[in-house]
Design a protein around this motif. Structure first.
Motif, PDB file in Angstrom:
ATOM      1  N   ALA A 153      83.981 -61.316  63.403  1.00  0.00           N
ATOM      2  CA  ALA A 153      83.405 -62.595  63.846  1.00  0.00           C
ATOM      3  C   ALA A 153      83.420 -62.702  65.365  1.00  0.00           C
ATOM      4  O   ALA A 153      82.434 -63.123  65.981  1.00  0.00           O
ATOM      5  CB  ALA A 153      84.177 -63.749  63.219  1.00  0.00           C
ATOM      6  N   ILE A 154      84.546 -62.298  65.973  1.00  0.00           N
ATOM      7  CA  ILE A 154      84.629 -62.342  67.434  1.00  0.00           C
ATOM      8  C   ILE A 154      83.627 -61.373  68.056  1.00  0.00           C
ATOM      9  O   ILE A 154      82.974 -61.687  69.054  1.00  0.00           O
ATOM     10  CB  ILE A 154      86.061 -62.001  67.892  1.00  0.00           C
ATOM     11  CG1 ILE A 154      87.029 -63.114  67.457  1.00  0.00           C
ATOM     12  CG2 ILE A 154      86.124 -61.829  69.401  1.00  0.00           C
ATOM     13  CD1 ILE A 154      88.473 -62.828  67.776  1.00  0.00           C
ATOM     14  N   GLY A 155      83.502 -60.181  67.473  1.00  0.00           N
ATOM     15  CA  GLY A 155      82.555 -59.201  67.995  1.00  0.00           C
ATOM     16  C   GLY A 155      81.123 -59.696  67.942  1.00  0.00           C
ATOM     17  O   GLY A 155      80.355 -59.511  68.893  1.00  0.00           O
ATOM     18  N   ILE A 156      80.733 -60.348  66.834  1.00  0.00           N
ATOM     19  CA  ILE A 156      79.375 -60.891  66.720  1.00  0.00           C
ATOM     20  C   ILE A 156      79.144 -61.983  67.755  1.00  0.00           C
ATOM     21  O   ILE A 156      78.109 -62.021  68.440  1.00  0.00           O
ATOM     22  CB  ILE A 156      79.146 -61.447  65.300  1.00  0.00           C
ATOM     23  CG1 ILE A 156      79.115 -60.309  64.271  1.00  0.00           C
ATOM     24  CG2 ILE A 156      77.864 -62.250  65.241  1.00  0.00           C
ATOM     25  CD1 ILE A 156      77.923 -59.408  64.374  1.00  0.00           C
ATOM     26  N   LEU A 157      80.118 -62.881  67.907  1.00  0.00           N
ATOM     27  CA  LEU A 157      79.988 -63.977  68.871  1.00  0.00           C
ATOM     28  C   LEU A 157      79.877 -63.453  70.300  1.00  0.00           C
ATOM     29  O   LEU A 157      79.017 -63.901  71.085  1.00  0.00           O
ATOM     30  CB  LEU A 157      81.183 -64.914  68.741  1.00  0.00           C
ATOM     31  CG  LEU A 157      81.209 -66.119  69.686  1.00  0.00           C
ATOM     32  CD1 LEU A 157      80.001 -67.007  69.456  1.00  0.00           C
ATOM     33  CD2 LEU A 157      82.499 -66.914  69.519  1.00  0.00           C
ATOM     34  N   ILE A 176      82.521 -54.591  78.152  1.00  0.00           N
ATOM     35  CA  ILE A 176      82.407 -54.031  76.797  1.00  0.00           C
ATOM     36  C   ILE A 176      83.567 -53.093  76.527  1.00  0.00           C
ATOM     37  O   ILE A 176      84.145 -53.084  75.425  1.00  0.00           O
ATOM     38  CB  ILE A 176      81.057 -53.298  76.638  1.00  0.00           C
ATOM     39  CG1 ILE A 176      79.903 -54.269  76.844  1.00  0.00           C
ATOM     40  CG2 ILE A 176      80.957 -52.630  75.269  1.00  0.00           C
ATOM     41  CD1 ILE A 176      78.542 -53.617  76.876  1.00  0.00           C
ATOM     42  N   LEU A 177      83.940 -52.319  77.526  1.00  0.00           N
ATOM     43  CA  LEU A 177      85.091 -51.427  77.398  1.00  0.00           C
ATOM     44  C   LEU A 177      86.380 -52.226  77.223  1.00  0.00           C
ATOM     45  O   LEU A 177      87.264 -51.828  76.459  1.00  0.00           O
ATOM     46  CB  LEU A 177      85.170 -50.518  78.625  1.00  0.00           C
ATOM     47  CG  LEU A 177      86.248 -49.435  78.632  1.00  0.00           C
ATOM     48  CD1 LEU A 177      86.138 -48.542  77.401  1.00  0.00           C
ATOM     49  CD2 LEU A 177      86.134 -48.603  79.907  1.00  0.00           C
ATOM     50  N   VAL A 178      86.486 -53.352  77.927  1.00  0.00           N
ATOM     51  CA  VAL A 178      87.659 -54.221  77.757  1.00  0.00           C
ATOM     52  C   VAL A 178      87.734 -54.717  76.313  1.00  0.00           C
ATOM     53  O   VAL A 178      88.813 -54.714  75.697  1.00  0.00           O
ATOM     54  CB  VAL A 178      87.592 -55.411  78.734  1.00  0.00           C
ATOM     55  CG1 VAL A 178      88.637 -56.456  78.373  1.00  0.00           C
ATOM     56  CG2 VAL A 178      87.793 -54.940  80.165  1.00  0.00           C
ATOM     57  N   TYR A 179      86.602 -55.141  75.775  1.00  0.00           N
ATOM     58  CA  TYR A 179      86.591 -55.625  74.387  1.00  0.00           C
ATOM     59  C   TYR A 179      87.007 -54.522  73.428  1.00  0.00           C
ATOM     60  O   TYR A 179      87.823 -54.758  72.519  1.00  0.00           O
ATOM     61  CB  TYR A 179      85.203 -56.135  74.010  1.00  0.00           C
ATOM     62  CG  TYR A 179      85.048 -56.296  72.512  1.00  0.00           C
ATOM     63  CD1 TYR A 179      85.589 -57.404  71.864  1.00  0.00           C
ATOM     64  CD2 TYR A 179      84.394 -55.330  71.756  1.00  0.00           C
ATOM     65  CE1 TYR A 179      85.480 -57.538  70.493  1.00  0.00           C
ATOM     66  CE2 TYR A 179      84.287 -55.464  70.391  1.00  0.00           C
ATOM     67  CZ  TYR A 179      84.830 -56.567  69.755  1.00  0.00           C
ATOM     68  OH  TYR A 179      84.736 -56.689  68.392  1.00  0.00           O
ATOM     69  N   ALA A 208      90.708 -53.896  73.776  1.00  0.00           N
ATOM     70  CA  ALA A 208      91.470 -55.029  73.249  1.00  0.00           C
ATOM     71  C   ALA A 208      91.433 -55.056  71.725  1.00  0.00           C
ATOM     72  O   ALA A 208      92.435 -55.393  71.076  1.00  0.00           O
ATOM     73  CB  ALA A 208      90.924 -56.332  73.811  1.00  0.00           C
ATOM     74  N   ALA A 209      90.285 -54.693  71.147  1.00  0.00           N
ATOM     75  CA  ALA A 209      90.187 -54.651  69.691  1.00  0.00           C
ATOM     76  C   ALA A 209      91.122 -53.593  69.114  1.00  0.00           C
ATOM     77  O   ALA A 209      91.755 -53.807  68.068  1.00  0.00           O
ATOM     78  CB  ALA A 209      88.743 -54.365  69.277  1.00  0.00           C
ATOM     79  N   ILE A 210      91.241 -52.463  69.795  1.00  0.00           N
ATOM     80  CA  ILE A 210      92.164 -51.420  69.350  1.00  0.00           C
ATOM     81  C   ILE A 210      93.602 -51.909  69.451  1.00  0.00           C
ATOM     82  O   ILE A 210      94.410 -51.714  68.527  1.00  0.00           O
ATOM     83  CB  ILE A 210      91.960 -50.145  70.184  1.00  0.00           C
ATOM     84  CG1 ILE A 210      90.587 -49.537  69.883  1.00  0.00           C
ATOM     85  CG2 ILE A 210      93.060 -49.131  69.904  1.00  0.00           C
ATOM     86  CD1 ILE A 210      90.226 -48.387  70.786  1.00  0.00           C
ATOM     87  N   ALA A 211      93.927 -52.568  70.561  1.00  0.00           N
ATOM     88  CA  ALA A 211      95.283 -53.089  70.725  1.00  0.00           C
ATOM     89  C   ALA A 211      95.611 -54.118  69.646  1.00  0.00           C
ATOM     90  O   ALA A 211      96.724 -54.124  69.099  1.00  0.00           O
ATOM     91  CB  ALA A 211      95.423 -53.721  72.109  1.00  0.00           C
TER      92      ALA A 211
END
Length: 238
Positions: A84-88, A60-63, A66-69
């Motif tokens: 959409a990626i977060g929901i999936l 979850i921390l990686v996500y 990565a979303a910030i990057a």
């Protein structure tokens, strides 16, 4: 913010986090699962659940990182696909973590039942679970904690505004706290009970990971609705 982001520190933070997660997943592949084989026989060696289960919260921390990057490097693309990626990922991850919760709970109940089923169950427990590798787990947790602390320090050095991102900071604190809690639960009890507290640590980690996944799902819902509305309004009238 991208103009002032110190990329060497940010990249180093990502590398350190990747090391921590790879270490956790690698141990999960090396140590056997805390579930008896289909034949009903108990495993021959002491398993470790607490350390590999830390990957549930750290992914979850990686996500989040990565979303910030992505928002730094390609802000337009991030706005379109992140929700959409977060929901999936939340839906998929929620199912996987739920399976981990059930496995850890089943393992914990198995060990407690055996331990309390005097005398034969207790003998079976000691034969299968009493030799938990506490020293190896402590060394692994120390290395993982070092990677995570290095990640947090490098992230702050990359830009101090990361400290104002409450969700990200809370996930980092959760990851560090769960790593410390796992080590503490290993050390609190005699060695022959460490397998039980290890399964308890895994259960706590996976439950908290499920909570964060729920937060991720709810947090991405407004963005997904906005994206759908923008697609509908952008569609030419027929």
């Amino acid at each position: 913010m991208i103009e002032t982001l110190r990329m060497p520190f940010f990249v180093l933070a990502l590398v350190l986090l990747a090391f921590a997660v790879s270490f956790e997943i690698g141990l999960g592949l090396i140590w056997p699962a805390l579930v008896p084989p289909l034949g009903g026989q108990l495993p021959d060696v002491s398993p470790g659940f607490g350390v590999p289960y830390l990957a549930a919260i750290d992914l979850i921390l990686v996500y989040a990182t990565a979303a910030i990057a992505l928002s730094f490097l390609w802000p337009a693309l991030a706005g379109r696909v992140q929700a959409a990626i977060g929901i999936l990922l939340a839906l998929t991850g929620g199912l996987l973590v739920l399976a981990l919760i059930l496995a850890a709970f089943a393992a914990l109940m198995l060990m407690l039942t055996l331990l309390l089923a005097v005398p034969f169950g207790t003998l079976a427990y000691f034969a299968a679970f009493a030799d938990f590798p506490t020293a190896k787990a402590a060394a692994a947790l120390a290395a993982i904690m070092a990677f995570k602390l290095g990640f947090a320090i490098c992230l702050i050095l990359a830009h101090q505004r990361f400290l104002k991102m409450k969700i990200l900071m809370l996930v980092i604190v959760s990851s560090l706290a769960l790593t410390w809690l796992t080590a503490l639960l290993h050390a609190l009890v005699p060695g022959f009970l460490a397998a039980i507290t290890d399964a308890l640590a895994a259960l706590i980690t996976s439950v908290l990971a499920l909570v964060w996944i729920a937060v991720l799902f709810i947090g991405n819902l407004p963005g997904l609705v906005r994206a759908i509305r923008s697609l509908l309004t952008a569609r030419p009238a027929t």
